[in-house]
Design a protein around this motif. Structure first.
Motif, PDB file in Angstrom:
ATOM      1  N   SER A 107       0.826  -1.209   0.000  1.00 36.42           N
ATOM      2  CA  SER A 107       0.000   0.000   0.000  1.00 36.42           C
ATOM      3  C   SER A 107       0.856   1.254   0.000  1.00 36.42           C
ATOM      4  N   GLY A 108       1.974   1.214   0.738  1.00 34.97           N
ATOM      5  CA  GLY A 108       2.880   2.364   0.747  1.00 34.97           C
ATOM      6  C   GLY A 108       3.504   2.607  -0.608  1.00 34.97           C
ATOM      7  N   ALA A 109       3.868   1.521  -1.298  1.00 33.52           N
ATOM      8  CA  ALA A 109       4.450   1.659  -2.636  1.00 33.52           C
ATOM      9  C   ALA A 109       3.438   2.221  -3.623  1.00 33.52           C
ATOM     10  N   LEU A 110       2.186   1.785  -3.520  1.00 34.84           N
ATOM     11  CA  LEU A 110       1.136   2.323  -4.396  1.00 34.84           C
ATOM     12  C   LEU A 110       0.962   3.825  -4.160  1.00 34.84           C
ATOM     13  N   ALA A 111       0.980   4.225  -2.878  1.00 32.34           N
ATOM     14  CA  ALA A 111       0.819   5.650  -2.565  1.00 32.34           C
ATOM     15  C   ALA A 111       2.011   6.463  -3.052  1.00 32.34           C
ATOM     16  N   LEU A 112       3.222   5.923  -2.919  1.00 31.04           N
ATOM     17  CA  LEU A 112       4.414   6.644  -3.373  1.00 31.04           C
ATOM     18  C   LEU A 112       4.437   6.775  -4.892  1.00 31.04           C
TER      19      LEU A 112
END
Length: 321
Positions: A220-225
């Motif tokens: 999820s963090g990678a998608l947001a970044l």
């Protein structure tokens, strides 16, 4: 919710459960992530990577190593410090990202944004930092963790946005490098006695649950970044923290204290201002090409009209003769 859950779960494992091996815990997280990614790859569900020429392999190696230090040191900090001090160190990542992007990428942030981010950091500190228990070694680890954490977010955001990496494809390429780095670092930061730990069913299930949360958080963090900037990603994490705090007060009648509630409200207000400034900047470049396009159309119309007039004059002259 996942970010808050994994912090509490890891603190429980490193504290009450007595799993005093933060680097090995991080290694288990990435080992499970690699197994899940390998399963997706075997089922042909993993997105394709960009062409090899798009991203130098050294960039992937550097990102994998940075990820190991970022997440490994975060768990070491969580072991030796309280959640409050861990949160304080996390807040320090925001100005570090802004400064790093300015020094290495020439990315400037407007004064209004700097002011909004400052208010956000102060508000989150008031809302969440109620316990600042730490020791010298823990504080040193927390301060050391800030730089790789900021670098991790900046590199993830840049590689996805500039080289067209998807979140899962980039995780698939960098996770093995992270695992090797953690194996090399583990003897230096983890104490001996790993095999002597009480590996009962409940402890193993708790560790697997923590690793599953770690995979979901990384994804999820990678998608947001990939969709935002590194700074916005940090602000998003702080937003979730404040919403959870206020949600507990409104829904479950928990009482964190008026200072915490006031800090959360101030932080949310500053986050709204920061979001508005981002949207305003995103809309500004859109208007300029439209103006240029309209000007070019007007110029083209003028040329066509002038050509028609000249043609009309020529026809009249021919008829006169």
């Amino acid at each position: 919710m996942i970010a808050v859950s994994i912090i509490m779960m890891n603190k429980l494992l490193l504290g009450k459960v007595g799993f005093n091996y933060p680097i090995f815990l991080t290694l288990i997280h990435y080992a499970l992530s690699w197994l899940l990614l390998a399963s997706l790859n075997a089922c042909a569900l993993l997105p394709a990577s960009p062409p090899a020429k798009a991203t130098p392999f050294t960039s992937l190696i550097f990102l994998g190593v940075i990820m190991a230090f970022s997440n490994g040191l975060a768990n070491v900090s969580l072991k030796f410090n309280s959640v409050g001090f861990y949160q304080m160190a996390k807040i320090s990542v925001t100005p570090t990202i802004v400064l790093s992007e300015f020094l290495f990428f020439g990315k400037r942030v407007s004064f209004q944004k700097v002011l909004a981010l400052t208010v956000v950091s102060v508000g989150v500190a008031i809302a969440t930092v109620t316990d600042l228990q730490f020791n010298l070694f823990g504080a040193s680890i927390a301060l050391t963790w800030i730089v790789p954490s900021a670098a991790n977010k900046i590199l993830w955001s840049n590689l996805q946005q500039q080289d067209n990496w998807t979140a899962l494809a980039l995780m698939w390429k960098t996770t093995p490098i992270t695992i090797f780095t953690l194996v090399a670092v583990m003897p230096w930061l983890d104490p001996p006695g790993l095999l002597a730990f009480n590996w009962n069913v409940y402890n193993v299930l708790a560790i697997i649950f923590s690793a599953t949360l770690g995979f979901l958080l990384q994804w999820s963090g990678a998608l947001a970044l990939g969709a935002t900037s590194a700074t916005t990603h940090v602000v998003l994490g702080q937003f979730k923290t404040c919403v959870i705090l206020l949600g507990g007060f409104v829904v479950f009648q928990s009482n964190p204290g008026m200072s915490s509630i006031g800090g959360a409200v101030v932080a949310l207000g500053a986050m709204s201002v920061y979001t508005y400034l981002n949207l305003k900047e995103a809309c500004e470049p859109v208007g300029k090409p439209l103006v240029l396009k309209q000007n070019s159309l007007s110029s083209l119309k003028g040329k066509v009209s002038k050509a028609n007039d000249n043609s009309h004059d020529g026809n009249e002259g021919a008829e006169f003769v």
